[in-house]
Scaffold this motif. Structure first.
Motif, PDB file in Angstrom:
ATOM      1  N   MET A  93       4.395   6.110  -7.060  1.00 29.33           N
ATOM      2  CA  MET A  93       5.265   5.091  -6.463  1.00 29.33           C
ATOM      3  C   MET A  93       4.350   4.075  -5.780  1.00 29.33           C
ATOM      4  SD  MET A  93       8.416   7.416  -5.009  1.00 29.33           S
ATOM      5  CE  MET A  93       9.435   5.981  -4.630  1.00 29.33           C
ATOM      6  N   ASP A  94       3.746   3.215  -6.593  1.00 32.74           N
ATOM      7  CA  ASP A  94       2.646   2.386  -6.112  1.00 32.74           C
ATOM      8  C   ASP A  94       2.878   0.893  -6.321  1.00 32.74           C
ATOM      9  OD1 ASP A  94       2.488   2.312  -8.849  1.00 32.74           O
ATOM     10  OD2 ASP A  94       0.366   2.885  -8.969  1.00 32.74           O
ATOM     11  N   VAL A 112       1.159   2.750  -2.585  1.00 35.27           N
ATOM     12  CA  VAL A 112       0.285   1.570  -2.627  1.00 35.27           C
ATOM     13  C   VAL A 112      -0.971   1.841  -1.803  1.00 35.27           C
ATOM     14  CG1 VAL A 112       0.061  -0.838  -1.915  1.00 35.27           C
ATOM     15  CG2 VAL A 112       2.167  -0.049  -2.997  1.00 35.27           C
ATOM     16  N   VAL A 113      -2.125   1.593  -2.388  1.00 37.56           N
ATOM     17  CA  VAL A 113      -3.394   1.786  -1.683  1.00 37.56           C
ATOM     18  C   VAL A 113      -3.589   0.648  -0.674  1.00 37.56           C
ATOM     19  CG1 VAL A 113      -5.915   1.826  -1.981  1.00 37.56           C
ATOM     20  CG2 VAL A 113      -4.435   3.080  -3.572  1.00 37.56           C
ATOM     21  N   ASN A 114      -4.075   1.005   0.493  1.00 38.20           N
ATOM     22  CA  ASN A 114      -4.235   0.043   1.586  1.00 38.20           C
ATOM     23  C   ASN A 114      -5.018  -1.194   1.139  1.00 38.20           C
ATOM     24  OD1 ASN A 114      -5.746  -1.128   3.988  1.00 38.20           O
ATOM     25  ND2 ASN A 114      -4.384   0.258   5.064  1.00 38.20           N
ATOM     26  N   SER A 133     -11.066   3.691   7.513  1.00 36.51           N
ATOM     27  CA  SER A 133     -12.338   3.717   6.791  1.00 36.51           C
ATOM     28  C   SER A 133     -12.140   4.055   5.316  1.00 36.51           C
ATOM     29  CB  SER A 133     -13.283   4.731   7.438  1.00 36.51           C
ATOM     30  OG  SER A 133     -13.644   4.322   8.734  1.00 36.51           O
ATOM     31  N   SER A 134     -11.083   4.806   5.010  1.00 36.56           N
ATOM     32  CA  SER A 134     -10.801   5.194   3.623  1.00 36.56           C
ATOM     33  C   SER A 134      -9.868   4.199   2.941  1.00 36.56           C
ATOM     34  CB  SER A 134     -10.167   6.586   3.589  1.00 36.56           C
ATOM     35  OG  SER A 134      -8.967   6.613   4.350  1.00 36.56           O
ATOM     36  N   TRP A 135      -9.882   2.932   3.365  1.00 40.69           N
ATOM     37  CA  TRP A 135      -8.878   1.971   2.921  1.00 40.69           C
ATOM     38  C   TRP A 135      -8.888   1.734   1.423  1.00 40.69           C
ATOM     39  CZ3 TRP A 135      -9.300  -3.834   2.489  1.00 40.69           C
ATOM     40  CH2 TRP A 135     -10.592  -4.231   2.174  1.00 40.69           C
ATOM     41  N   ASN A 143      -0.841   6.388   5.557  1.00 41.16           N
ATOM     42  CA  ASN A 143      -1.117   5.658   6.798  1.00 41.16           C
ATOM     43  C   ASN A 143       0.064   5.743   7.759  1.00 41.16           C
ATOM     44  OD1 ASN A 143      -2.902   2.841   5.225  1.00 41.16           O
ATOM     45  ND2 ASN A 143      -3.514   4.965   5.529  1.00 41.16           N
ATOM     46  N   ILE A 144       1.273   5.609   7.207  1.00 40.80           N
ATOM     47  CA  ILE A 144       2.473   5.702   8.043  1.00 40.80           C
ATOM     48  C   ILE A 144       2.642   7.124   8.570  1.00 40.80           C
ATOM     49  CG2 ILE A 144       5.006   5.595   7.981  1.00 40.80           C
ATOM     50  CD1 ILE A 144       4.684   3.254   5.990  1.00 40.80           C
ATOM     51  N   GLY A 145       2.408   8.106   7.714  1.00 40.31           N
ATOM     52  CA  GLY A 145       2.579   9.499   8.123  1.00 40.31           C
ATOM     53  C   GLY A 145       1.684   9.900   9.272  1.00 40.31           C
ATOM     54  N   THR A 146       0.463   9.359   9.307  1.00 40.69           N
ATOM     55  CA  THR A 146      -0.481   9.728  10.361  1.00 40.69           C
ATOM     56  C   THR A 146      -0.655   8.648  11.421  1.00 40.69           C
ATOM     57  OG1 THR A 146      -2.326   8.900   9.013  1.00 40.69           O
ATOM     58  CG2 THR A 146      -1.803  11.239   8.837  1.00 40.69           C
TER      59      THR A 146
END
Length: 455
Positions: A93-94, A112-114, A133-135, A143-146
Motif C-alpha cells: 500500500m505504497d 510510502v517510503v519517507n 535516519s532510515s528515511w 513513522n506514524i506508529g512510532t
C-alpha cells in the motif's frame, strides 16, 4: 491453520498470502536486539483498504493476533511477530494519493517510503520535514506508529505535528476516520494524536493526511570541536538560550567519530571529545553561523570550522547520518538507545554513559539530536559472546535508568515495543499503565492487535 488460510484467501489474492516458513520467517522481526521474534502463522500483503478490513474481520472471527508492519526498520521490537500471528505487511500500500500545494497537504498510504514522499513533494516546492535516519527505507505508516523524529526536529518538530488526519481499520474491521484536511480543527477528542505512537496496538493505519511546509533553502553547517562533553553541552544551552533556531544541531562523541572515520575515511577529528554540527536554512545562514561560532568559542570550543558551501555542509551531515552504521561495524552488533533528556542535562547524560561504558568494559558511542536532548547511546558488542552480551544488556538498562534520573524519558523517537515495556511502566507509573490499558481495551477488546507490545 488451514481454516485461517482458507478464510484469508476468500478476500485476498493468492500472491498476497504467504505461508512458506522460510519466507514468513523473513518478516518475523525488526532491527531490535535482545527481542527474539515469534513464528508467524502467515504473512499477508494487502493492496487495498477493503483487503485490510477482510484481514481484521478474519482475525476477529478466528481470534488470531495481528502484527502490523512497515519496512521493519524499527529498533524496539514493535514490529516483531508473535507465535501463530498474522503478520500484516503494508508495504504494497505504497501510493501517494494526492499532493495539494494550496492546502499544503499530502494524502498517502502507509507503505510510502519517507524519502519517496520527500522527493515527490519537492516537485511542488514543498517538504515533509520528519526525516529519520532510515528515511530511505522506513515507511510513513511505521513513522506514524512510532511517532518518529529525525535530524531536523529541533526546528521542524516530529511526526505527530504533521499528521492531520487518518483512516484506520479497527480490530473488528470497521473503518474509522479521524482528524481533518484543514489547517485548523478542534472537533472532539484528538483521536489522530492517539494513534500516532500507538505502535499498531489500537488499529491499522491505511491512509494519512500529512501537513507539508514550503521547501527551505539549503542548510549551511559548521563543525565545532570541544575538549569535553561538558563544554559541548554548554554550547548547546548557549545556542538555544540566545534565541537561535538551527535546522540541525547534532553531536557526536569521540568514539562515534572514530567509528565514522573507520567506515568512511572522512578524516574527522578524532582527538576531540565531542563534535557539534550546527546548521541553518535561514535567509542569512552565514550570519547565523558566525553568531553560533562565537557562542561555541565562549563555551570552550577548540576549533570552529564553517562549511564553505552546501556541498561541504552535506558532507558533514553525511558523517552524522553514517554514525549508527559505523558503530555497528565496531563489533558487529549494537543496541541503540534513544533516551531524551532536558538540554541542560545533556552533558550529564554523556558523562554518565561514558562511566557506564568504562564500568562494563564496553564500547558505547553517543550521537545525539543535541538541540532537543535526544541522545542515541549505542552499545557495541559481540553477539556471539554470551558474557559480553549480558554486559551489553545490563549497560542498556543502566542508560535508561540514567535518563529517567536526569528528568528524561526512555524513548524520544524509537518507541517502546518489546524492548522497553518494563521501563515504560517505571516512567509513567501504575495509574498511567492502567489508563493506557483501558484505552487499548476500548479499541481492541479481544487484544488481537500487536499483543505483548508497550505493556
Amino acid at each position: 491453520m488451514a481454516d485461517l488460510i482458507e478464510r484469508l484467501l476468500d478476500g485476498l489474492p493468492a500472491d498476497a498470502v504467504l505461508t512458506d516458513p522460510d519466507v514468513t520467517r523473513a518478516y518475523a522481526g525488526d532491527m531490535a536486539g535482545f527481542c527474539p521474534p515469534g513464528e508467524p502463522a502467515v504473512v499477508v500483503l494487502p493492496r487495498t483498504v477493503e483487503q485490510v478490513q477482510h484481514v481484521m474481520r478474519t482475525a476477529t472471527a478466528t481470534r488470531t493476533p495481528v502484527v502490523p508492519q512497515g519496512a521493519r526498520t524499527g529498533l524496539s521490537g514493535g514490529a516483531n511477530a508473535s507465535d501463530g500471528c498474522i503478520v500484516l505487511s503494508l508495504l504494497r500500500m505504497d501510493r501517494i494519493l494526492e499532493v495539494d500545494p494550496v492546502e499544503r497537504i499530502a494524502v498517502v498510504e502507509p507503505g510510502v517510503v519517507n524519502a519517496a514522499l520527500s522527493r515527490a513533494v519537492a516537485e511542488h516546492g514543498l517538504c515533509y520535514p520528519p526525516d529519520p535516519s532510515s528515511w530511505e527505507q522506513c515507511t510513513i505508516g511505521g513513522n506514524i506508529g512510532t511517532a518518529s523524529g529525525g535530524l531536523c526536529c529541533v526546528k521542524y518538530g516530529v511526526t505527530a505535528e504533521y499528521v492531520l488526519g487518518l483512516e484506520v481499520v479497527l480490530a473488528d474491521g470497521r473503518l474509522l476516520h479521524t482528524g481533518r484536511r484543514t489547517a485548523k480543527g478542534v472537533a472532539g477528542y484528538d483521536l489522530t494524536r492517539l494513534f500516532v505512537g500507538s505502535e499498531g496496538s489500537l488499529g491499522v493505519v491505511v491512509k494519512a493526511v500529512l501537513a507539508l511546509r514550503p521547501r527551505p533553502p539549503r542548510t549551511l553547517v559548521l563543525a565545532a570541536e570541544f575538549p569535553s562533553a561538558r563544554a559541548a553541552g554548554d554550547a548547546v544551552c548557549r545556542i538555544m538560550a540566545d534565541g537561535h533556531t538551527p535546522a540541525v544541531l547534532e553531536l557526536m562523541d569521540r568514539t562515534t567519530l572514530r567509528a565514522v572515520n573507520d567506515l568512511t575515511r572522512m578524516g574527522l577529528p578524532e582527538t576531540t571529545e565531542a563534535l557539534l554540527l550546527a546548521g541553518f536554512d535561514t535567509a542569512d545562514p552565514a550570519g547565523d553561523l558566525r553568531a553560533v561560532a562565537l557562542l561555541c568559542e565562549a563555551a570552550g570550543a577548540v576549533e570552529v570550522v564553517p562549511a564553505e558551501d552546501a556541498a561541504e555542509s552535506e558532507l558533514l551531515m553525511k558523517a552524522r547520518r553514517s554514525a549508527l552504521v559505523a558503530l555497528e561495524a565496531v563489533k558487529g552488533t549494537t543496541m541503540i538507545d534513544d533516551v531524551c533528556v532536558p538540554r541542560a542535562r545533556l552533558a550529564d547524560m554523556l558523562d554518565g554513559v561514558a562511566a557506564i561504558a568504562e564500568r562494563h568494559g564496553l564500547t558505547i558511542g553517543v550521537c545525539a539530536h543535541a538541540g532537543d536532548g535526544n541522545t542515541h547511546p549505542t552499545v557495541c558488542f559481540d553477539a556471539a559472546d554470551p558474557e559480553e552480551s549480558a554486559r551489553a544488556r545490563l549497560s542498556f538498562d543502566e542508560i535508561m535508568a540514567l535518563g529517567l534520573e536526569l528528568g528524561g524519558t526512555i524513548t524520544g523517537e524509537h518507541g517502546v515495543g518489546v524492548l522497553k515495556k518494563e521501563w515504560l511502566a517505571r516512567e509513567i507509573g501504575p495509574v498511567g499503565i492502567e489508563l493506557q490499558r483501558g484505552v487499548k481495551e476500548v479499541f481492541d477488546p479481544l487484544g488481537l492487535l500487536n499483543p505483548g507490545k508497550l505493556f
